[in-house]
Design a protein around this motif. Structure first.
Motif, short mmCIF file in Angstrom:
data_model
loop_
_atom_site.label_atom_id
_atom_site.label_comp_id
_atom_site.label_asym_id
_atom_site.label_seq_id
_atom_site.Cartn_x
_atom_site.Cartn_y
_atom_site.Cartn_z
N ALA A 1 84.61 54.68 24.46
CA ALA A 1 83.80 54.37 25.42
C ALA A 1 83.85 52.98 25.71
N ASP A 2 83.97 52.44 26.74
CA ASP A 2 83.57 50.87 27.12
C ASP A 2 82.50 50.38 28.04
N VAL A 3 81.94 51.57 28.49
CA VAL A 3 80.44 51.58 29.36
C VAL A 3 79.52 52.07 28.46
N LEU A 4 78.42 51.56 28.00
CA LEU A 4 77.32 52.28 27.59
C LEU A 4 76.09 52.08 28.03
N ILE A 5 75.51 53.12 28.48
CA ILE A 5 74.21 53.13 29.43
C ILE A 5 73.29 53.64 28.72
N ARG A 6 71.90 52.94 28.45
CA ARG A 6 70.84 53.54 27.84
C ARG A 6 69.61 53.32 28.54
N ASN A 7 69.03 54.56 29.08
CA ASN A 7 68.04 54.64 29.80
C ASN A 7 68.22 54.07 31.31
N GLY A 8 69.37 54.23 31.69
CA GLY A 8 69.66 53.60 33.12
C GLY A 8 70.12 52.14 33.27
N PHE A 9 70.38 51.41 31.97
CA PHE A 9 70.95 50.26 31.89
C PHE A 9 71.91 49.90 31.05
N PRO A 10 72.93 49.45 31.44
CA PRO A 10 74.09 49.14 30.67
C PRO A 10 73.79 48.12 29.46
N LEU A 11 74.47 48.15 28.29
CA LEU A 11 74.22 47.53 27.19
C LEU A 11 75.68 47.04 26.83
N ARG A 12 75.33 45.71 26.38
CA ARG A 12 76.69 45.11 25.71
C ARG A 12 76.65 44.76 24.18
N ASP A 13 75.42 44.89 23.48
CA ASP A 13 75.00 44.58 22.23
C ASP A 13 74.41 46.03 21.79
N ASP A 14 74.45 46.12 20.39
CA ASP A 14 74.11 47.11 19.59
C ASP A 14 72.39 47.30 19.91
N ALA A 15 72.11 48.43 19.69
CA ALA A 15 70.50 48.64 19.76
C ALA A 15 69.89 49.88 19.00
N PRO A 16 68.98 49.71 18.25
CA PRO A 16 68.50 50.98 17.75
C PRO A 16 68.01 52.24 18.87
N LEU A 17 68.46 53.48 18.19
CA LEU A 17 68.01 54.40 19.32
C LEU A 17 66.61 54.85 18.97
N THR A 18 66.00 55.64 19.81
CA THR A 18 64.62 56.06 19.97
C THR A 18 64.42 57.44 20.44
N GLU A 19 63.41 57.98 20.04
CA GLU A 19 63.34 59.44 20.72
C GLU A 19 63.54 59.45 22.00
N ASN A 20 64.16 60.52 22.58
CA ASN A 20 64.35 60.95 24.13
C ASN A 20 65.17 60.12 24.76
N ASP A 21 65.78 59.04 24.01
CA ASP A 21 66.54 57.99 24.73
C ASP A 21 67.57 58.98 25.51
N HIS A 22 68.25 58.27 26.78
CA HIS A 22 69.35 59.18 27.44
C HIS A 22 70.44 58.12 27.52
N ILE A 23 71.46 58.71 26.80
CA ILE A 23 72.51 57.52 26.65
C ILE A 23 73.80 58.35 27.39
#
Length: 267
Positions: free
Chosen positions: A29-51
């Motif tokens: 995967a080269d497009v990573l979207i977290r809660n409606g926003f694309p991220l390029r850097d790593d980030a910790p996941l939280t409860e009920n995140d939509h990835i």
């Protein structure tokens, strides 16, 4: 903790990160979207995140397609919109653009009504193609909507709406959108809806001709459950035609008003 990957719930551990999840589930995967926003850097996941994990250029499976279509939406919005039915009276410059905007948002069901066929003069502002000239607009638009989002159910009414058939055509709609060109038809629809469905939100339009400033197109409440989009003044006339930019602006004001009403917000 529970998160959602391509709208499917999965369990993951505290301290898990976006990149670790990608490496485990979809390493390419080269497009990573977290809660409606694309991220390029790593980030910790939280409860009920939509990835959402996407590989550019890859055609998704049928099961993944709906999630990917809606991956840039705000979490929690889709489930509310997919339960809604919206009726659109007229699918010319306003109505065809409104229908496409709502389909891209994931509205569950659209009822589209029009008596006309696609003609060359429509193509300067309406959401049709040259090879659709001569087709009923409702049939052409249903096909275009299917190509954009096959998960939206589309019911068509091919004919001229009047005070007698309009309540039946839009009886199941949660919100009704007026998108006529003719002033008499506009007045008929408003009067009929206000008479038969006084508590049903109605989103209408008036004033979007020409190429005046876009900032004059606004959304305002003009009555109980009645909203009007446009500048309220600029009608089509000799020397002042209908052009895609301002018509599209008014149409998207209407579509956004529909979204806000469905989500419990004042347009």
């Amino acid at each position: 903790m529970q998160i959602f990957v391509n709208e499917q719930p999965i369990d993951t551990s505290e301290g898990d990160t976006l990149f670790a999840l990608r490496d485990r589930i979809k390493p390419d995967a080269d497009v990573l979207i977290r809660n409606g926003f694309p991220l390029r850097d790593d980030a910790p996941l939280t409860e009920n995140d939509h990835i959402v994990l996407i590989r550019r250029g890859e055609t998704p499976s049928a099961d993944e397609l709906e999630a990917l279509l809606l991956s840039r939406h705000t979490p929690g919005v889709h489930q509310r919109l997919r339960q809604a039915t919206v009726g659109i009276a007229g699918v010319g410059g306003l109505g065809s653009a409104i229908a496409i905007a709502l389909a891209r948002c994931g509205i569950g069901r659209l009822i589209i009504a029009d008596f006309d066929v696609v003609e060359p003069s429509n193509l300067n502002r309406q959401q049709y193609f040259i090879n659709q000239i001569g087709l009923p607009k409702v049939d052409a638009l249903r096909e275009n909507l299917r190509r954009i989002n096959p998960y939206v159910k589309v019911a068509v009414f091919y004919g001229r709406l009047d005070a007698a058939n309009l309540p039946q055509a839009f009886g199941s709609a949660d919100i009704i959108v007026e998108a006529f060109d003719d002033a008499g038809q506009k007045a008929m629809l408003v009067e009929t809806i206000r008479q038969h469905f006084p508590q049903r939100p109605l989103v209408a339009a008036s004033g979007m001709a020409g190429y005046g400033t876009a900032n004059s197109v606004v959304t305002r409440r003009v009555g109980n459950n009645f909203y009007l989009c446009g500048d309220g003044e600029t009608a089509a006339a000799p020397g002042c035609g209908l052009m895609a930019p301002r018509v599209g602006i008014a149409a998207h004001h209407q579509a956004n008003a529909v979204l806000r009403l469905l989500l419990g917000e004042e347009p």
